[in-house]
Scaffold this motif. Sequence first.
Motif, mmCIF file in Angstrom:
data_model
loop_
_atom_site.group_PDB
_atom_site.id
_atom_site.type_symbol
_atom_site.label_atom_id
_atom_site.label_comp_id
_atom_site.label_asym_id
_atom_site.label_seq_id
_atom_site.Cartn_x
_atom_site.Cartn_y
_atom_site.Cartn_z
ATOM 1 N N LEU A 48 -1.968 -1.279 11.216
ATOM 2 C CA LEU A 48 -0.429 0.484 11.066
ATOM 3 C C LEU A 48 -1.775 1.041 11.685
ATOM 4 N N VAL A 49 -1.787 2.085 12.651
ATOM 5 C CA VAL A 49 -2.648 2.861 13.059
ATOM 6 C C VAL A 49 -2.275 4.487 12.385
ATOM 7 N N VAL A 50 -3.078 4.791 10.843
ATOM 8 C CA VAL A 50 -2.768 5.657 10.489
ATOM 9 C C VAL A 50 -3.484 6.830 10.408
ATOM 10 N N TYR A 51 -3.138 8.024 11.359
ATOM 11 C CA TYR A 51 -3.905 9.517 11.562
ATOM 12 C C TYR A 51 -3.084 10.858 11.089
ATOM 13 N N LEU B 86 0.756 0.639 2.951
ATOM 14 C CA LEU B 86 -1.000 0.570 3.372
ATOM 15 C C LEU B 86 -1.024 -0.954 2.985
ATOM 16 N N GLY B 87 -1.074 -0.659 1.796
ATOM 17 C CA GLY B 87 -1.351 -2.248 1.049
ATOM 18 C C GLY B 87 -0.830 -3.132 1.287
ATOM 19 N N GLY C 292 -7.863 -4.380 -5.210
ATOM 20 C CA GLY C 292 -8.263 -5.249 -4.173
ATOM 21 C C GLY C 292 -7.595 -5.224 -3.278
ATOM 22 N N ALA C 293 -6.510 -4.508 -2.648
ATOM 23 C CA ALA C 293 -5.314 -4.796 -2.096
ATOM 24 C C ALA C 293 -6.018 -4.463 -0.335
ATOM 25 N N LEU C 294 -6.714 -3.874 -0.639
ATOM 26 C CA LEU C 294 -7.287 -4.324 1.374
ATOM 27 C C LEU C 294 -8.150 -5.080 1.611
ATOM 28 N N VAL C 295 -9.371 -5.240 0.207
ATOM 29 C CA VAL C 295 -10.310 -7.278 0.360
ATOM 30 C C VAL C 295 -9.922 -7.287 1.765
ATOM 31 N N GLY C 296 -10.869 -7.840 2.648
ATOM 32 C CA GLY C 296 -11.018 -9.399 3.078
ATOM 33 C C GLY C 296 -9.737 -8.453 4.499
ATOM 34 N N LYS C 297 -9.114 -7.613 4.631
ATOM 35 C CA LYS C 297 -8.493 -6.851 5.765
ATOM 36 C C LYS C 297 -9.670 -6.120 6.708
#
Length: 202
Positions: A4-7, A70-71, A105-110
């Motif tokens: 995703l490009v979140v802007y 996002l997650g 921790g949904a974004l951990v390691g991304k």
Amino acid sequence: MKLLVVYYSMYGRICKMAEAAAEGARSVAGVTAELRRVPETLPREVLEKMGAVQTLQQQSHIPVCTVEELGSADAVIFATPTRFGNMCDQMRQFLDSTGQLWAKGALVGKVGSVFASSATQHGGQESTILSTHITLLHHGMIIVGLPYSFQGQTRIDEVTGGSPYGASTIAGGRGERMPSENELEAARYQGRHVAAIAARLA
Ligand SMILES: Cc1cc2nc3c(=O)[nH]c(=O)nc-3n(C[C@H](O)[C@H](O)[C@H](O)COP(=O)(O)O)c2cc1C
């Protein structure tokens, strides 16, 4: 692999850079890349005074990002105009609504990456990108910038944004400038680079 490009883009430059970043990401096999806006926070009368209604309207076809999607993204590129050397409030508020992702921790390691724009060359592009990295690090994301293998960031024959921290564009003191081809190529490169790393991690 979903990127995703979140802007947020009040006057359209970051939007153009975001399209270029998504284009670059899509050139990596197996990657889908989509644009998402963050929610607006300013009242209509303030946007009218800022002369932003038309440029925001032109982006109304782009979906507004939800915290849930996002997650579920595999990689995220955040893009924001500079506000007093920092990210804009719209992006700040959106990121501040992601506590539930942080708790899981949904974004951990991304993979996470950032690019920016400002009115002047030294008006805070780098501080905006680097200070946004802090939030991404709290989320446990793996930060990816714009390596010097994108040689366009070293050129001095023309005014250009771009640094090892991320792509950027310069709007001009009166908003008279749109992203140059070199700056759009930086955004494409960053998109491709983020997608390639995320694909390798996956
Ligand atoms: C409240 C406010 C604060 C800003 N602060 C800065 C700043 O610190 N440095 C700078 O160079 N430009 C600053 N700008 C200019 C914006 O960064 C510029 O309009 C933006 O990068 C253009 O991107 P956009 O076309 O995607 O909206 C500011 C603009 C506003 C409205």
